[in-house]
Design an enzyme around this catalytic site. Structure first.
Site, PDB file in Angstrom:
ATOM      1  CG  ASP A 107      -1.849  -1.132   1.308  1.00  0.00           C
ATOM      2  OD1 ASP A 107      -2.214  -1.654   0.237  1.00  0.00           O
ATOM      3  OD2 ASP A 107      -2.224  -1.514   2.437  1.00  0.00           O
TER       4      ASP A 107
HETATM    5  N1  URA Z   1      -1.216  -6.081   3.937  1.00  0.00           N
HETATM    6  C1  URA Z   1      -1.737  -4.847   3.935  1.00  0.00           C
HETATM    7  O1  URA Z   1      -2.768  -4.607   4.534  1.00  0.00           O
HETATM    8  N2  URA Z   1      -1.075  -3.887   3.265  1.00  0.00           N
HETATM    9  C2  URA Z   1       0.087  -4.081   2.610  1.00  0.00           C
HETATM   10  O2  URA Z   1       0.634  -3.150   2.007  1.00  0.00           O
HETATM   11  C3  URA Z   1       0.611  -5.377   2.618  1.00  0.00           C
HETATM   12  C4  URA Z   1      -0.051  -6.361   3.301  1.00  0.00           C
END
Ligand code: URA
Length: 246
Positions: A107
Site C-alpha cells: 500500500d
Molecule cells: N497487507 C496490507 O494490509 N497492506 C500491505 O501493504 C501489505 C499487506
C-alpha cells in the site's frame, strides 16, 4: 524452425511483467503482434519471427535477469505509473537498464521489503498461492490483542466470504494504548494484514514488511536497495522461523 510459445509466456520471459499481468496487458489491447493488436489469449508466437510490441515499444527476447530488494518508503506507489502523479517505487532506482516491476504490491502508506525484477517466471512463482511464500510484517496497532484474538488470527478468520490461511502472530511490544505485532502470512489478498487486524478490533496505525520468507531487510536503509543473488532468492522460499502454525 524456432519453437512457438504463448504470447503471455513470451512477455513474461522477456521481462515485461508476470504471466498473469501480461494477460491483463493482452486483454487491454496493449500488445501488438506484427503491428496488429492481439487480444487472443492463447495466441502462439515464434520469438525472432514475429514482431511483438508493448505500448508500441518493441519487446525483444530475454534480458539479463535482475533481482532487487528495496526498502520502500511510505508515500510511493508500487504500480509502474500513477494517474494521480504520486511517486512510483521505480523512481528510487538509478542506472538500471532493464525494465523491472514490483513482485506484488504494498500500500501507499506501507513501507518495507519490496522485490523488483524483470523475471516474470520468478515473480509468478513468488505470488502463486501454491508456494505459500511467507511474508512477515511489523504492524503497529491500537490496543493489545488478547490471547484469544491472537489464536483466532493464527487459525484463520473470515475476511469477506473466505477464511484466512493459518498465520503467526506475536506481540513484540505493548503500551497501555497500542502494541507492535509481528505477523507472518502466506496469502496475498489485497490489504490483508490491515483487514485482518481491523476485523478483530485492532486497526493498524502503521505497517512495514520485514521479510519474504527468510529474506529480510537487514540493515537496508529506507529508500535504499540491494541486488540479490541466487542464495538470497533461495531464502524467499524458506519458511520463516516465526511461523508456528501449520
Ligand atoms: N497487507 C496490507 O494490509 N497492506 C500491505 O501493504 C501489505 C499487506
Amino acid at each position: 524452425m524456432e519453437k512457438s510459445v504463448r504470447l503471455q509466456k513470451f512477455l513474461a520471459m522477456a521481462g515485461v511483467a508476470s504471466r498473469r499481468k501480461a494477460e491483463v496487458y493482452i486483454a487491454d489491447g496493449r500488445i501488438k503482434v506484427d503491428g496488429k493488436i492481439c487480444t487472443a489469449m492463447g495466441q502462439k508466437i515464434v520469438p525472432g519471427v514475429h514482431t511483438i510490441s508493448f505500448d508500441n515499444k518493441p519487446v525483444t527476447a530475454k534480458e539479463q535477469p535482475i533481482y532487487i530488494l528495496l526498502n520502500k518508503p511510505k508515500g510511493y506507489v508500487t504500480t509502474l505509473s500513477d494517474p494521480q502523479g504520486r511517486p512510483i517505487v521505480t523512481s528510487l532506482l538509478h542506472g538500471i537498464k532493464q525494465r523491472v516491476f514490483p513482485v506484488g504490491r504494498l500500500d501507499l502508506d506501507t513501507s518495507g521489503a519490496l522485490l523488483l525484477t524483470n523475471d516474470g517466471e520468478l515473480s509468478q512463482k513468488i505470488l502463486h498461492p501454491k508456494f505459500e511464500v511467507h511474508k512477515t510484517y511489523e504492524a503497529h496497532v491500537w490496543g493489545t490483542p488478547s490471547t484469544q484474538i491472537i489464536q483466532s488470527l493464527e487459525h484463520g478468520i473470515l475476511l469477506g466470504e473466505k477464511k484466512t490461511a493459518p498465520a503467526s502472530v506475536q506481540i513484540k511490544q505493548k503500551t497501555s494504548r497500542n502494541s507492535v505485532l509481528i505477523i507472518t502470512i502466506h496469502e496475498g489478498r489485497k490489504r490483508q494484514v490491515k483487514k485482518m487486524l481491523q476485523s478483530v478490533g485492532h486497526p493498524v496505525q502503521s505497517l512495514k514488511r520485514l521479510a519474504y520468507g527468510r529474506l529480510g531487510l537487514d540493515n537496508l536503509a529506507i529508500g535504499k536497495y540491494k541486488f540479490l543473488h541466487q542464495n538470497d532468492l533461495n531464502k524467499i522460499f524458506q519458511k520463516n522461523p516465526l511461523q508456528r502454525t501449520k
